[in-house]
Design a protein around this motif. Structure first.
Motif, PDB file in Angstrom:
ATOM      1  N   THR A   1       0.750  -1.128   0.062  1.00 21.47           N
ATOM      2  CA  THR A   1      -0.090  -0.057  -0.074  1.00 21.47           C
ATOM      3  C   THR A   1       0.938   1.305   0.189  1.00 21.47           C
ATOM      4  O   THR A   1       1.409   1.783   0.965  1.00 21.47           O
ATOM      5  N   ASP A   2       1.188   1.619  -1.111  1.00 24.05           N
ATOM      6  CA  ASP A   2       2.218   2.972  -1.254  1.00 24.05           C
ATOM      7  C   ASP A   2       1.769   3.611  -2.738  1.00 24.05           C
ATOM      8  O   ASP A   2       1.914   3.071  -3.753  1.00 24.05           O
ATOM      9  N   ALA A   3       0.852   4.754  -2.625  1.00 27.50           N
ATOM     10  CA  ALA A   3       0.362   5.254  -3.824  1.00 27.50           C
ATOM     11  C   ALA A   3       1.353   6.096  -4.513  1.00 27.50           C
ATOM     12  O   ALA A   3       1.160   6.650  -5.481  1.00 27.50           O
ATOM     13  N   LEU A   4       2.889   6.050  -4.001  1.00 26.99           N
ATOM     14  CA  LEU A   4       3.716   6.972  -4.684  1.00 26.99           C
ATOM     15  C   LEU A   4       4.367   6.264  -5.810  1.00 26.99           C
ATOM     16  O   LEU A   4       4.578   5.104  -5.815  1.00 26.99           O
ATOM     17  N   ARG A   5       4.885   7.036  -6.619  1.00 24.91           N
ATOM     18  CA  ARG A   5       5.714   6.434  -7.834  1.00 24.91           C
ATOM     19  C   ARG A   5       6.852   5.787  -7.383  1.00 24.91           C
ATOM     20  O   ARG A   5       7.472   6.397  -6.705  1.00 24.91           O
ATOM     21  N   ILE A   6       7.346   4.534  -8.017  1.00 19.66           N
ATOM     22  CA  ILE A   6       8.458   3.999  -7.832  1.00 19.66           C
ATOM     23  C   ILE A   6       9.627   4.879  -8.538  1.00 19.66           C
ATOM     24  O   ILE A   6       9.386   5.245  -9.855  1.00 19.66           O
ATOM     25  N   ILE A   7      10.681   5.480  -7.959  1.00 19.27           N
ATOM     26  CA  ILE A   7      11.796   6.348  -8.746  1.00 19.27           C
ATOM     27  C   ILE A   7      13.264   5.668  -8.500  1.00 19.27           C
ATOM     28  O   ILE A   7      13.943   6.124  -9.051  1.00 19.27           O
TER      29      ILE A   7
ATOM     30  N   PHE B   1      13.211  -1.400  -3.444  1.00 21.34           N
ATOM     31  CA  PHE B   1      12.430  -0.436  -4.459  1.00 21.34           C
ATOM     32  C   PHE B   1      12.527   0.975  -3.699  1.00 21.34           C
ATOM     33  O   PHE B   1      12.302   1.119  -2.591  1.00 21.34           O
ATOM     34  N   PHE B   2      12.664   1.938  -4.412  1.00 19.94           N
ATOM     35  CA  PHE B   2      12.434   3.340  -3.763  1.00 19.94           C
ATOM     36  C   PHE B   2      11.261   3.979  -4.552  1.00 19.94           C
ATOM     37  O   PHE B   2      11.184   4.189  -5.738  1.00 19.94           O
ATOM     38  N   THR B   3      10.252   4.430  -3.605  1.00 10.64           N
ATOM     39  CA  THR B   3       9.149   5.301  -3.911  1.00 10.64           C
ATOM     40  C   THR B   3       9.537   6.685  -3.794  1.00 10.64           C
ATOM     41  O   THR B   3      10.675   6.860  -3.336  1.00 10.64           O
ATOM     42  N   ARG B   4       8.800   7.696  -3.975  1.00 11.18           N
ATOM     43  CA  ARG B   4       9.176   9.127  -3.638  1.00 11.18           C
ATOM     44  C   ARG B   4       9.299   9.280  -2.294  1.00 11.18           C
ATOM     45  O   ARG B   4       9.905  10.324  -2.042  1.00 11.18           O
TER      46      ARG B   4
ATOM     47  N   ASN C   1       9.661  -2.538   5.187  1.00  7.58           N
ATOM     48  CA  ASN C   1      10.131  -1.305   5.110  1.00  7.58           C
ATOM     49  C   ASN C   1      11.464  -0.808   5.380  1.00  7.58           C
ATOM     50  O   ASN C   1      11.714  -1.013   6.710  1.00  7.58           O
ATOM     51  N   ALA C   2      12.073  -0.252   4.793  1.00  2.00           N
ATOM     52  CA  ALA C   2      13.677   0.222   5.180  1.00  2.00           C
ATOM     53  C   ALA C   2      13.769   1.747   4.831  1.00  2.00           C
ATOM     54  O   ALA C   2      14.996   2.066   4.925  1.00  2.00           O
ATOM     55  N   THR C   3      12.789   2.436   5.155  1.00  4.96           N
ATOM     56  CA  THR C   3      12.771   3.832   5.003  1.00  4.96           C
ATOM     57  C   THR C   3      13.748   4.592   6.187  1.00  4.96           C
ATOM     58  O   THR C   3      13.354   4.447   7.255  1.00  4.96           O
TER      59      THR C   3
ATOM     60  N   LEU D   1      15.008  10.728  -9.934  1.00  2.64           N
ATOM     61  CA  LEU D   1      15.392   9.431  -9.815  1.00  2.64           C
ATOM     62  C   LEU D   1      16.306   9.052  -8.866  1.00  2.64           C
ATOM     63  O   LEU D   1      17.544   9.865  -8.903  1.00  2.64           O
ATOM     64  N   VAL D   2      16.248   7.953  -8.216  1.00  7.15           N
ATOM     65  CA  VAL D   2      17.311   7.288  -7.289  1.00  7.15           C
ATOM     66  C   VAL D   2      18.269   6.736  -8.122  1.00  7.15           C
ATOM     67  O   VAL D   2      17.911   5.506  -8.796  1.00  7.15           O
TER      68      VAL D   2
END
Length: 218
Positions: A57-63, A79-82, A95-97, A109-110
Motif C-alpha cells: 500500500t504505497d500510492a507513490l511512484r517508484i523512482i 525499491f525506492f518510491t518518492r 520497510n527500510a525507509t 530518480l534514485v
C-alpha cells in the motif's frame, strides 16, 4: 496489452499492428504495438507475462529499483518510491525507509551502487533531494558519514565513489569523489568543475575498475 495464451485471429498485414498511427486512428482488428504480441501466419497471442508476487500500500511512484549485494543473497532487491524504501527477499517486503529521507518528485530518480568496505557490502543511494545514504541489508537506510552531498548519479571507480551533478542545479558542473576505499571521507577540495562545455552533468558509467565516463546534456 492483455497477457496469456489465448490466440486471437487478427489482420495479418503488417503483422497485425499499426505503429505508424495514433491510438485514435487505428482501425478495428489492428493492434497499437507488437512489443508484447507474438504473431505467426495471421494469428497472435500475448507474450507470456510476469506473475504478481507482492502488493504494497504505497500510492507513490517508484523512482528507483536496484540490487543489494549479489543475486544469491537475501534482501537483495530494493525499491525506492518518492517517500519510502522497501527491501524484497523473494518472500516478504520490509520497510527500510530512513527517517531522514526527503520526499522526492517523480523526476528525481534514485541512483545506487554497491560499495564494499571492511568486508561489508553497502548499498549507497542518492538523488537530487537526498544526500548519500547507505543500507547494509538489514534495518533502515542511514546517512553516510562524512557529509557527502546529494547528486544526480554515482559510480564506484578506482576504489572511490564519484558523485555527479551535485545537488541538481546548485553545482550542475561538479563531480566530487570520496577518499580511497572510504565511503565516509569527503574532502572539501575533492571535486572538479566540468565547465569546458555549457551542458550540465547528468550521469556517469563505469568502463572498467579504474575508468569511468561522465555524461553532460550537450
Amino acid at each position: 496489452m492483455p497477457r496469456g495464451t489465448l490466440e486471437t485471429i487478427i489482420n495479418p498485414s503488417p503483422g497485425g499492428t499499426r505503429e505508424d498511427l495514433s491510438p485514435a486512428l487505428i482501425p478495428d482488428g489492428w493492434l497499437l504495438s507488437s512489443r508484447n504480441w507474438l504473431t505467426r501466419r495471421g494469428r497472435g497471442k500475448p507474450r507470456p507475462g510476469y506473475d504478481s508476487t507482492l502488493t504494497v500500500t504505497d500510492a507513490l511512484r517508484i523512482i528507483g529499483i536496484c540490487f543489494s549485494g549479489t543475486h544469491q543473497q537475501a534482501n537483495n532487491i530494493v525499491f525506492f518510491t518518492r517517500a519510502h524504501q522497501y527491501s524484497w527477499d523473494g518472500t516478504s517486503l520490509t520497510n527500510a525507509t530512513s527517517s531522514g529521507w526527503v520526499a522526492s518528485t517523480d523526476n528525481q530518480l534514485v541512483r545506487s551502487i554497491t560499495f564494499t568496505q571492511g568486508g561489508t557490502d553497502y548499498l549507497l543511494a542518492t538523488n537530487t533531494s537526498n544526500a548519500l545514504m547507505e543500507w547494509t541489508g538489514s534495518g533502515v537506510f542511514t546517512a553516510t558519514g562524512g557529509s557527502p552531498p546529494a547528486a544526480r548519479d554515482l559510480v564506484a571507480v578506482g576504489n572511490r565513489i564519484l558523485l555527479m551533478g551535485i545537488q541538481g542545479t546548485s553545482f550542475p558542473y561538479r563531480v566530487q569523489w570520496s577518499g580511497f576505499k572510504d565511503r565516509t571521507s569527503w574532502s572539501s577540495v575533492g571535486f572538479t568543475e566540468l565547465r569546458e562545455t555549457s551542458g550540465y552533468v547528468v550521469g556517469g558509467a563505469n568502463f572498467g575498475p579504474n575508468t569511468a565516463a561522465v555524461y553532460k546534456d550537450d
